[in-house]
Design an enzyme around this catalytic site. Structure first.
Site, PDB file in Angstrom:
ATOM      1  N   ARG A  79       0.794  -1.238   0.000  1.00 50.01           N
ATOM      2  CA  ARG A  79       0.000   0.000   0.000  1.00 50.01           C
ATOM      3  C   ARG A  79       0.819   1.277   0.000  1.00 50.01           C
ATOM      4  O   ARG A  79       1.895   1.334   0.599  1.00 50.01           O
ATOM      5  CB  ARG A  79      -0.912   0.007   1.231  1.00 50.01           C
ATOM      6  CG  ARG A  79      -1.912  -1.124   1.212  1.00 50.01           C
ATOM      7  CD  ARG A  79      -2.788  -1.180   2.448  1.00 50.01           C
ATOM      8  NE  ARG A  79      -3.797  -2.225   2.278  1.00 50.01           N
ATOM      9  CZ  ARG A  79      -3.567  -3.527   2.468  1.00 50.01           C
ATOM     10  NH1 ARG A  79      -2.384  -3.944   2.869  1.00 50.01           N
ATOM     11  NH2 ARG A  79      -4.513  -4.412   2.248  1.00 50.01           N
ATOM     12  N   HIS A 104      -1.042  -2.679  -4.440  1.00 47.48           N
ATOM     13  CA  HIS A 104      -0.523  -3.628  -5.436  1.00 47.48           C
ATOM     14  C   HIS A 104      -0.550  -3.088  -6.867  1.00 47.48           C
ATOM     15  O   HIS A 104      -0.907  -3.809  -7.814  1.00 47.48           O
ATOM     16  CB  HIS A 104      -1.295  -4.950  -5.364  1.00 47.48           C
ATOM     17  CG  HIS A 104      -1.037  -5.754  -4.110  1.00 47.48           C
ATOM     18  ND1 HIS A 104       0.107  -5.645  -3.354  1.00 47.48           N
ATOM     19  CD2 HIS A 104      -1.799  -6.708  -3.480  1.00 47.48           C
ATOM     20  CE1 HIS A 104       0.056  -6.485  -2.333  1.00 47.48           C
ATOM     21  NE2 HIS A 104      -1.086  -7.137  -2.381  1.00 47.48           N
ATOM     22  N   HIS A 178       3.183 -13.080  -5.484  1.00 43.41           N
ATOM     23  CA  HIS A 178       2.065 -13.183  -4.550  1.00 43.41           C
ATOM     24  C   HIS A 178       1.408 -14.565  -4.504  1.00 43.41           C
ATOM     25  O   HIS A 178       0.184 -14.681  -4.429  1.00 43.41           O
ATOM     26  CB  HIS A 178       1.033 -12.105  -4.916  1.00 43.41           C
ATOM     27  CG  HIS A 178       0.218 -11.613  -3.771  1.00 43.41           C
ATOM     28  ND1 HIS A 178      -0.827 -12.328  -3.235  1.00 43.41           N
ATOM     29  CD2 HIS A 178       0.290 -10.473  -3.058  1.00 43.41           C
ATOM     30  CE1 HIS A 178      -1.367 -11.635  -2.254  1.00 43.41           C
ATOM     31  NE2 HIS A 178      -0.711 -10.506  -2.119  1.00 43.41           N
ATOM     32  N   SER A 179       2.183 -15.644  -4.537  1.00 47.46           N
ATOM     33  CA  SER A 179       1.569 -16.971  -4.394  1.00 47.46           C
ATOM     34  C   SER A 179       1.003 -17.147  -2.993  1.00 47.46           C
ATOM     35  O   SER A 179       1.585 -16.693  -2.007  1.00 47.46           O
ATOM     36  CB  SER A 179       2.600 -18.072  -4.655  1.00 47.46           C
ATOM     37  OG  SER A 179       2.667 -18.364  -6.032  1.00 47.46           O
ATOM     38  N   TYR A 180      -0.141 -17.816  -2.943  1.00 45.50           N
ATOM     39  CA  TYR A 180      -0.716 -18.261  -1.665  1.00 45.50           C
ATOM     40  C   TYR A 180      -0.326 -19.732  -1.539  1.00 45.50           C
ATOM     41  O   TYR A 180      -0.783 -20.569  -2.316  1.00 45.50           O
ATOM     42  CB  TYR A 180      -2.241 -18.191  -1.692  1.00 45.50           C
ATOM     43  CG  TYR A 180      -2.848 -16.822  -1.624  1.00 45.50           C
ATOM     44  CD1 TYR A 180      -2.673 -15.897  -2.651  1.00 45.50           C
ATOM     45  CD2 TYR A 180      -3.642 -16.448  -0.540  1.00 45.50           C
ATOM     46  CE1 TYR A 180      -3.267 -14.643  -2.599  1.00 45.50           C
ATOM     47  CE2 TYR A 180      -4.246 -15.199  -0.483  1.00 45.50           C
ATOM     48  CZ  TYR A 180      -4.052 -14.310  -1.513  1.00 45.50           C
ATOM     49  OH  TYR A 180      -4.654 -13.080  -1.459  1.00 45.50           O
ATOM     50  N   ASP A 250      -0.683  -9.611   8.696  1.00 52.18           N
ATOM     51  CA  ASP A 250      -0.668  -8.923   7.398  1.00 52.18           C
ATOM     52  C   ASP A 250       0.321  -7.765   7.551  1.00 52.18           C
ATOM     53  O   ASP A 250      -0.062  -6.602   7.516  1.00 52.18           O
ATOM     54  CB  ASP A 250      -2.076  -8.444   7.036  1.00 52.18           C
ATOM     55  CG  ASP A 250      -2.194  -8.030   5.579  1.00 52.18           C
ATOM     56  OD1 ASP A 250      -1.143  -7.967   4.911  1.00 52.18           O
ATOM     57  OD2 ASP A 250      -3.316  -7.770   5.122  1.00 52.18           O
ATOM     58  N   GLN A 287       6.609  -9.377   3.554  1.00 51.81           N
ATOM     59  CA  GLN A 287       5.214  -9.295   3.969  1.00 51.81           C
ATOM     60  C   GLN A 287       4.723 -10.710   4.214  1.00 51.81           C
ATOM     61  O   GLN A 287       4.800 -11.561   3.325  1.00 51.81           O
ATOM     62  CB  GLN A 287       4.372  -8.622   2.872  1.00 51.81           C
ATOM     63  CG  GLN A 287       2.919  -8.384   3.256  1.00 51.81           C
ATOM     64  CD  GLN A 287       2.706  -7.128   4.094  1.00 51.81           C
ATOM     65  OE1 GLN A 287       3.614  -6.296   4.233  1.00 51.81           O
ATOM     66  NE2 GLN A 287       1.530  -6.976   4.667  1.00 51.81           N
ATOM     67  N   GLU A 315       5.887 -12.478   0.858  1.00 52.32           N
ATOM     68  CA  GLU A 315       6.189 -11.580  -0.247  1.00 52.32           C
ATOM     69  C   GLU A 315       7.428 -10.736   0.067  1.00 52.32           C
ATOM     70  O   GLU A 315       7.335  -9.761   0.787  1.00 52.32           O
ATOM     71  CB  GLU A 315       5.005 -10.642  -0.488  1.00 52.32           C
ATOM     72  CG  GLU A 315       3.681 -11.330  -0.654  1.00 52.32           C
ATOM     73  CD  GLU A 315       2.520 -10.419  -0.267  1.00 52.32           C
ATOM     74  OE1 GLU A 315       2.372  -9.352  -0.881  1.00 52.32           O
ATOM     75  OE2 GLU A 315       1.783 -10.764   0.664  1.00 52.32           O
TER      76      GLU A 315
END
Ligand code: BGC
Length: 351
Positions: A79, A104, A178-180, A250, A287, A315
Site C-alpha cells: 500500500r 498492489h 504473490h503466491s498463496y 498482514d 510481507q 512476499e
C-alpha cells in the site's frame, strides 16, 4: 518445457500457459497473464506430489478478479497511503483501488497485464522470461518503466525469480510475487498448523488502514516473534491491536542481514506432509499475510473452496508506504539506474 494456449483476454489477446519440469519431478505451471504461477507441484516426505498454491484451472476465472493469486505485483507491492507521494519536489497521485489506498499497483497492476514471454534455459534450470513496458503515467506513476521477470525452475527444487527494471525518468518501484501457499496441498485445509520462522527481529506496525505507522518495533515478547519455528495459528487469535488491525498477520518484517545479499528470509514446515519451503531474497522486507480475507466465497482449482486462512503469502519486498517514510529503505529508481532483485522459493522435505 511445454507451451499451450491458456485462453484469450476480452481484448482478444492470446494468453499462454507454460509448464516447467525438472528431473526431480517438480512441476511449475505459469501464465504470461499477470505472470501468475497457476500450479506448483512438489513431493511430500513419502514422495507424493501435490499442488501447493491456490489458483484456478481456467483463465476465465483469473479474468473475473481474485486476490492476486500467484501474480507478479507492480509497480508497487502493498500500500501507498492516499496513493500519494512526492518525488524530486513533484507530487504524484496514483489510482486508489482500496478505499483511500493504492494497493498492489492500482486498478490494472502487473497482475492483470499480458506480458511478453520467451522460454529461457541456463545452467541453473529452465524457465520463462516475461517482459512488460509500463507507460509513463500508467496508474499515475512517472516514467516509462521496462520490467523483466524471469522464473526459473532449478534442479534443487527452487523456483527462482529474478526481477529487473529500468526507467527513462526517476520513479518508484517495488516488485514482488504473490503466491498463496498451502504445503498440505491446495484447498485441503487452513494453514494454521504450518510452522513458520522469519529471520527478523523487527516488524513495521500498521494502523487500522494497514498503513505502516513508521515505527520499527522489536518482535520479542509479541505474537510477531517468529525467530523460532512457531505454528502460524499459535497466537493469531490473541487480543493484540496489531493482529486486530491485520485481522491476523498482514505485516512487513524487517529482514536481518544485508539487503542486496541473497539470504534466508523465512522457513515454513508443514508437519504432516513434511514439506518445507524456504524463502531466500535480496529484499529488505517480507510481507507475511495469513490469508485473512479468504472467506469461502472463492472456489478454486479442482472445485476446492478457499476458506478462511487456507493459504499464506510470503512476499519479499521493500516496506509498504516507503515513498512516504523517508527512514525506510528507498524505493526510488533513478533514470539510467537498474533495479535488480532476486527471490528464491526452495522446496524440500523434513525428515
Ligand atoms: C496484503 C493484504 C491483501 C492481499 C491481497 C497482501 O499482500 O498484505 O492486505 O489483502 O495482499 O489479497
Amino acid at each position: 518445457m511445454r507451451k499451450e494456449v491458456f485462453g484469450r483476454t476480452p481484448d482478444g489477446e492470446i494468453v499462454e500457459l507454460y509448464t516447467l519440469t525438472n528431473t526431480k519431478g517438480m512441476e511449475v505451471r505459469l501464465t504470461n497473464y499477470g505472470g501468475i504461477v497457476v500450479s506448483l507441484r512438489v513431493p511430500d516426505r513419502q514422495g507424493q506430489f501435490d499442488d501447493v498454491v491456490l489458483g484456478f484451472d481456467r483463465l476465465e476465472d483469473y479474468l473475473k478478479g481474485h486476490p492476486y493469486f500467484g501474480a507478479i505485483i507492480g509497480r508497487y507491492a502493498n500500500r501507498i497511503a492516499g496513493g500519494r507521494f512526492v518525488l524530486n519536489g513533484v507530487s504524484y497521485q496514483l489510482t486508489l483501488n482500496e478505499g483511500q489506498n493504492h494497493l498492489h499497483g492500482g486498478q490494472k497492476g502487473f497482475d492483470k497485464v499480458v506480458w511478453k514471454a520467451r522460454p529461457v534455459r541456463s545452467a541453473r534450470g529452465v524457465g520463462v522470461r516475461l517482459s512488460y513496458v509500463s507507460r509513463d503515467g500508467e496508474e499515475g506513476y512517472p516514467g516509462n518503466l521496462s520490467v523483466t521477470v524471469t522464473y526459473l525452475l532449478t534442479e534443487e527444487n527452487e523456483l527462482r525469480i529474478e526481477y529487473t527494471a529500468t526507467t527513462d525518468r526517476d520513479t518508484i518501484v517495488n516488485l514482488t510475487h504473490h503466491s498463496y501457499f498451502n504445503l498440505a496441498g491446495q484447498g485441503r485445509r487452513d494453514i494454521l498448523d504450518h510452522l513458520l520462522q522469519i529471520n527478523a527481529h523487527y516488524f513495521t506496525p500498521i494502523d487500522a488502514n494497514l498503513i505502516p505507522t513508521g515505527e520499527i518495533r522489536f518482535v520479542r515478547g509479541t505474537p510477531f516473534d517468529f525467530t523460532q519455528l512457531t505454528p502460524i495459528g499459535a497466537r493469531i487469535e490473541e487480543p493484540d491491536e496489531q493482529l486486530r488491525f491485520g485481522r491476523g498477520y498482514d505485516h512487513n518484517w524487517v529482514l536481518a542481514g544485508p539487503p542486496g545479499a541473497l539470504r534466508l528470509a523465512a522457513r515454513v514446515v508443514e508437519p504432516n506432509s513434511g514439506r518445507v519451503l524456504e524463502v531466500w531474497t535480496t529484499e529488505p522486507g517480507l510481507q507475511f499475510y495469513s490469508g485473512n480475507f479468504l472467506d469461502g466465497t472463492i472456489t478454486g482449482k479442482e472445485g476446492r473452496v478457499y476458506r478462511h486462512r487456507y493459504g499464506f503469502c510470503l512476499e519479499p519486498q521493500h516496506f509498504p508506504d516507503s515513498p512516504n517514510k523517508p527512514h525506510f529503505p528507498s524505493v526510488i529508481l533513478r533514470k539510467g539506474a537498474r533495479y535488480q532483485t532476486t527471490t528464491v522459493y526452495k522446496f524440500s522435505v523434513a525428515p
